[in-house]
Design a protein around this motif. Structure first.
Motif, PDB file in Angstrom:
ATOM      1  N   GLY A 229       0.785  -1.236   0.000  1.00 53.52           N
ATOM      2  CA  GLY A 229       0.000   0.000   0.000  1.00 53.52           C
ATOM      3  C   GLY A 229       0.811   1.278   0.000  1.00 53.52           C
ATOM      4  O   GLY A 229       0.549   2.193  -0.799  1.00 53.52           O
ATOM      5  N   PRO A 230       1.824   1.400   0.889  1.00 51.07           N
ATOM      6  CA  PRO A 230       2.564   2.669   0.938  1.00 51.07           C
ATOM      7  C   PRO A 230       3.235   3.055  -0.372  1.00 51.07           C
ATOM      8  O   PRO A 230       3.311   4.232  -0.710  1.00 51.07           O
ATOM      9  CB  PRO A 230       3.620   2.401   2.035  1.00 51.07           C
ATOM     10  N   SER A 231       3.730   2.071  -1.102  1.00 50.41           N
ATOM     11  CA  SER A 231       4.441   2.387  -2.353  1.00 50.41           C
ATOM     12  C   SER A 231       3.499   2.564  -3.532  1.00 50.41           C
ATOM     13  O   SER A 231       3.932   2.947  -4.620  1.00 50.41           O
ATOM     14  CB  SER A 231       5.458   1.269  -2.672  1.00 50.41           C
ATOM     15  N   ASN A 232       2.202   2.273  -3.351  1.00 56.52           N
ATOM     16  CA  ASN A 232       1.236   2.392  -4.443  1.00 56.52           C
ATOM     17  C   ASN A 232       0.134   3.403  -4.140  1.00 56.52           C
ATOM     18  O   ASN A 232      -0.950   3.334  -4.723  1.00 56.52           O
ATOM     19  CB  ASN A 232       0.612   1.018  -4.730  1.00 56.52           C
ATOM     20  N   ASP A 233       0.419   4.322  -3.200  1.00 60.36           N
ATOM     21  CA  ASP A 233      -0.535   5.380  -2.852  1.00 60.36           C
ATOM     22  C   ASP A 233      -1.861   4.806  -2.359  1.00 60.36           C
ATOM     23  O   ASP A 233      -2.932   5.341  -2.640  1.00 60.36           O
ATOM     24  CB  ASP A 233      -0.767   6.301  -4.050  1.00 60.36           C
ATOM     25  N   TRP A 234      -1.777   3.714  -1.652  1.00 59.62           N
ATOM     26  CA  TRP A 234      -2.903   3.073  -0.996  1.00 59.62           C
ATOM     27  C   TRP A 234      -4.086   2.887  -1.940  1.00 59.62           C
ATOM     28  O   TRP A 234      -3.946   2.293  -2.993  1.00 59.62           O
ATOM     29  CB  TRP A 234      -3.294   3.858   0.257  1.00 59.62           C
ATOM     30  N   PHE A 235      -5.261   3.392  -1.569  1.00 62.24           N
ATOM     31  CA  PHE A 235      -6.487   3.048  -2.291  1.00 62.24           C
ATOM     32  C   PHE A 235      -6.663   3.840  -3.584  1.00 62.24           C
ATOM     33  O   PHE A 235      -7.683   3.665  -4.275  1.00 62.24           O
ATOM     34  CB  PHE A 235      -7.695   3.228  -1.376  1.00 62.24           C
ATOM     35  N   ALA A 236      -5.694   4.675  -3.900  1.00 64.05           N
ATOM     36  CA  ALA A 236      -5.703   5.289  -5.229  1.00 64.05           C
ATOM     37  C   ALA A 236      -5.334   4.268  -6.290  1.00 64.05           C
ATOM     38  O   ALA A 236      -5.594   4.469  -7.478  1.00 64.05           O
ATOM     39  CB  ALA A 236      -4.731   6.470  -5.269  1.00 64.05           C
ATOM     40  N   ASP A 237      -4.744   3.170  -5.858  1.00 69.65           N
ATOM     41  CA  ASP A 237      -4.350   2.095  -6.765  1.00 69.65           C
ATOM     42  C   ASP A 237      -5.457   1.035  -6.776  1.00 69.65           C
ATOM     43  O   ASP A 237      -5.908   0.564  -5.724  1.00 69.65           O
ATOM     44  CB  ASP A 237      -3.034   1.484  -6.302  1.00 69.65           C
ATOM     45  N   GLY A 238      -5.890   0.635  -7.966  1.00 66.74           N
ATOM     46  CA  GLY A 238      -6.984  -0.320  -8.085  1.00 66.74           C
ATOM     47  C   GLY A 238      -6.666  -1.683  -7.506  1.00 66.74           C
ATOM     48  O   GLY A 238      -7.533  -2.342  -6.917  1.00 66.74           O
ATOM     49  N   GLU A 239      -5.420  -2.122  -7.649  1.00 70.98           N
ATOM     50  CA  GLU A 239      -5.039  -3.446  -7.138  1.00 70.98           C
ATOM     51  C   GLU A 239      -5.094  -3.479  -5.614  1.00 70.98           C
ATOM     52  O   GLU A 239      -5.564  -4.458  -5.020  1.00 70.98           O
ATOM     53  CB  GLU A 239      -3.635  -3.798  -7.629  1.00 70.98           C
ATOM     54  N   ILE A 240      -4.619  -2.408  -4.974  1.00 77.56           N
ATOM     55  CA  ILE A 240      -4.663  -2.345  -3.511  1.00 77.56           C
ATOM     56  C   ILE A 240      -6.116  -2.336  -3.035  1.00 77.56           C
ATOM     57  O   ILE A 240      -6.477  -3.011  -2.060  1.00 77.56           O
ATOM     58  CB  ILE A 240      -3.926  -1.103  -3.000  1.00 77.56           C
ATOM     59  N   SER A 241      -6.974  -1.588  -3.721  1.00 77.27           N
ATOM     60  CA  SER A 241      -8.391  -1.548  -3.354  1.00 77.27           C
ATOM     61  C   SER A 241      -9.032  -2.927  -3.498  1.00 77.27           C
ATOM     62  O   SER A 241      -9.846  -3.341  -2.660  1.00 77.27           O
ATOM     63  CB  SER A 241      -9.136  -0.536  -4.233  1.00 77.27           C
TER      64      SER A 241
END
Length: 528
Positions: A229-241
């Motif tokens: 999450g921290p390296s992918n801007d958390w929930f701005a990234d579709g995969e993390i969401s």
């Protein structure tokens, strides 16, 4: 089938019990150490298997995901297989998986073998904690608990030292095959000397498959979200969401089955005991303080000071040495103090002081600027871990100790994952803020700035540099970036200091540890 011994733990357990327990500690040490020694040598492994930066991160992520799933499952497996069989299977499987990692031929095979390694070794830590409260009388539990605390905090501390040394002298594959001989010895010693644990194989037929799937989805996806999450801007990234949604779905399935199933894969009844619930919360804070501080220190030394893995290990060795020396002292203190909560509170204060001292770092901070904070942190973690674990698990009835130990360790590890994710997120935002502030505050008309720029330009011109003016500006921007990074690390350590200080008062919500032998704990064990 052997009959279970119904009396309380023996006042003086035989030497064979101590030999087996020490072997358990060695297995614990291997499982915990393997996370840090790999983390400190990740660059060597990346080169060895020709992996990209994104791919190599999965070497750690796969291990952590598998481990966080396996730890809470250890309570069910402990009841089904018994302490002795479960630990031997775990130790043997961990050794075999380590050997497979050493022979990995590409990044994909290494990731699979690391997942097997993390899952197989997960049961060793909670099983050892449960054994402590099932075979030792109350007066000996503080000493044995101090040994567990030493291993749980010492292994991550010396991991960078050992990992850097092994990878630079023997190569990265040695990080894995060195586990083989200790693992086989531990398995043999436990099988021959620690003959405890009544198996109930019929439970294996009643395993709740939907609950197991829910557990894997819940904790596995959550660990992935916290790692990436921290390296992918958390929930701005579709995969993390997506994986966050998977985790929530798994959590719903898991908790439904935990309360509805006849034999749930994870027994949540320990949380009905208030002392255990408070202890588990403090275990979360301990995980944040332990793993986040161990994560930040080598990161500072590598990114600000430019240290290699071996230099980082030498600097961090102080904390491990202090823990090793302090373990028997705190074990004896635990036996003499009537209320160890004061010892735990003092430990939280020492950890707070260590984090506060490291919030005063400069770009020139080296060994001695880290030595004293690490001394305080090493002592504080030892004092706090034992003082929290002992009353939390002592408060449980014998039949819930295995489940409680698994939950305690799971929450501590999840705390570590939250701590690292939180520190990484804080670093991303704080660095951008401090960098903007420094560049905004830059005044070209300032006499000090002009003098420094003139000095750099003169030095570069003397060394026949191309375009000294431009290069001096680049060098000055590097200084500003470095100072912004130092300020960011100071913010992170200050945040940890605040969290640990506030936790100091929560320890008094724990019930006072027992001073008399626990009743009939050995009813859950078999003396063969």
């Amino acid at each position: 089938m052997n009959a279970a011994h119904q009396g309380p733990p023996q006042d003086n357990p035989p030497l064979t019990i101590w030999i087996g327990f020490v072997a358990m500690m060695v297995g614990n040490f291997m499982a915990i150490l393997d996370i840090q020694i790999v983390a400190s040598s990740i660059a060597s492994i990346q080169a060895g298997v020709s992996a990209s930066r994104d791919e190599i991160s999965w070497v750690q992520t796969a291990y952590l995901i598998a481990e966080v799933i396996g730890i809470p499952l250890s309570g069910f497996l402990g009841r089904a297989l018994g302490t002795r069989i479960l630990f031997c299977i775990s130790s043997l499987a961990f050794s075999a998986a380590s050997l497979l990692c050493a022979f990995a031929w590409d990044i994909n095979s290494l990731i699979i073998f690391r997942a097997l390694q993390g899952f197989s070794g997960a049961a060793m830590i909670p099983t050892t904690m449960a054994t402590l409260y099932l075979i030792f009388p109350a007066r000996q539990q503080p000493m044995a608990g101090a040994m567990i605390g030493m291993v749980a905090t010492l292994a991550p501390s010396i991991g960078p030292t050992l990992g850097g040394y092994v990878s630079e002298t023997l190569g990265w594959r040695a990080l894995f095959w060195i586990n083989l001989a200790p693992g086989l010895i531990v398995t043999a010693v436990i099988w021959n000397y620690l003959k405890i644990g009544a198996a109930n194989f019929s439970l294996l037929k009643k395993i709740d498959i939907p609950g197991l799937i829910g557990l894997a989805l819940f904790l596995g996806a959550a660990e992935y979200v916290l790692e990436e999450g921290p390296s992918n801007d958390w929930f701005a990234d579709g995969e993390i969401s997506f994986w966050a949604l998977v985790s929530l779905t798994g959590a719903a399935l898991f908790f439904w089955r935990a309360f509805a199933a006849e034999t749930p894969v994870v027994d949540l009844r320990p949380f009905k005991t208030p002392t255990f619930a408070v202890g588990a919360t403090l275990a979360f804070i301990l995980g944040v303080g332990l793993f986040a501080s161990i994560f930040l220190t080598p990161l500072f030394l590598g990114s600000v000071r430019g240290y290699n893995a071996l230099q980082i290990g030498h600097t961090m060795f102080v904390q491990g040495a202090v823990m090793f020396i302090g373990a028997p002292v705190f074990g004896r203190l635990g036996r003499t103090l009537q209320d160890t909560r004061w010892l735990g509170a003092a430990g939280f204060v020492l950890v707070t002081i260590s984090c506060w001292l490291q919030s005063q770092l400069t770009a020139e901070a080296g060994f001695w600027q880290f030595a004293y904070p690490q001394m305080f942190r090493g002592l504080g973690l030892m004092m706090t871990f034992t003082s929290v674990m002992q009353p939390a698990l002592q408060s449980l009835p014998p039949q819930l100790v295995h489940s409680g130990a698994g939950l305690f360790n799971t929450i501590r590890n999840v705390g570590g994952a939250f701590g690292i994710a939180g520190m990484t997120t804080l670093q991303n935002h704080a660095y951008a803020l401090h960098r903007q502030e420094l560049y905004t505050a830059l005044d070209p008309q300032n006499p000090h700035v002009q003098a420094m720029m003139a000095g750099m330009q003169a030095y570069l011109a003397q060394n026949n540099a191309i375009d000294p003016v431009r290069q001096s500006l680049l060098y000055y921007s590097q200084i500003l970036d470095r100072e912004a990074l130092v300020m960011t690390f100071n913010d992170q350590f200050l945040f940890l200091a605040i969290i640990t200080f506030l936790s100091t008062f929560a320890i008094f919500f724990l019930r006072r540890p027992q001073t008399k032998p626990a009743p009939a704990a050995a009813a859950a064990m078999v003396m063969e």
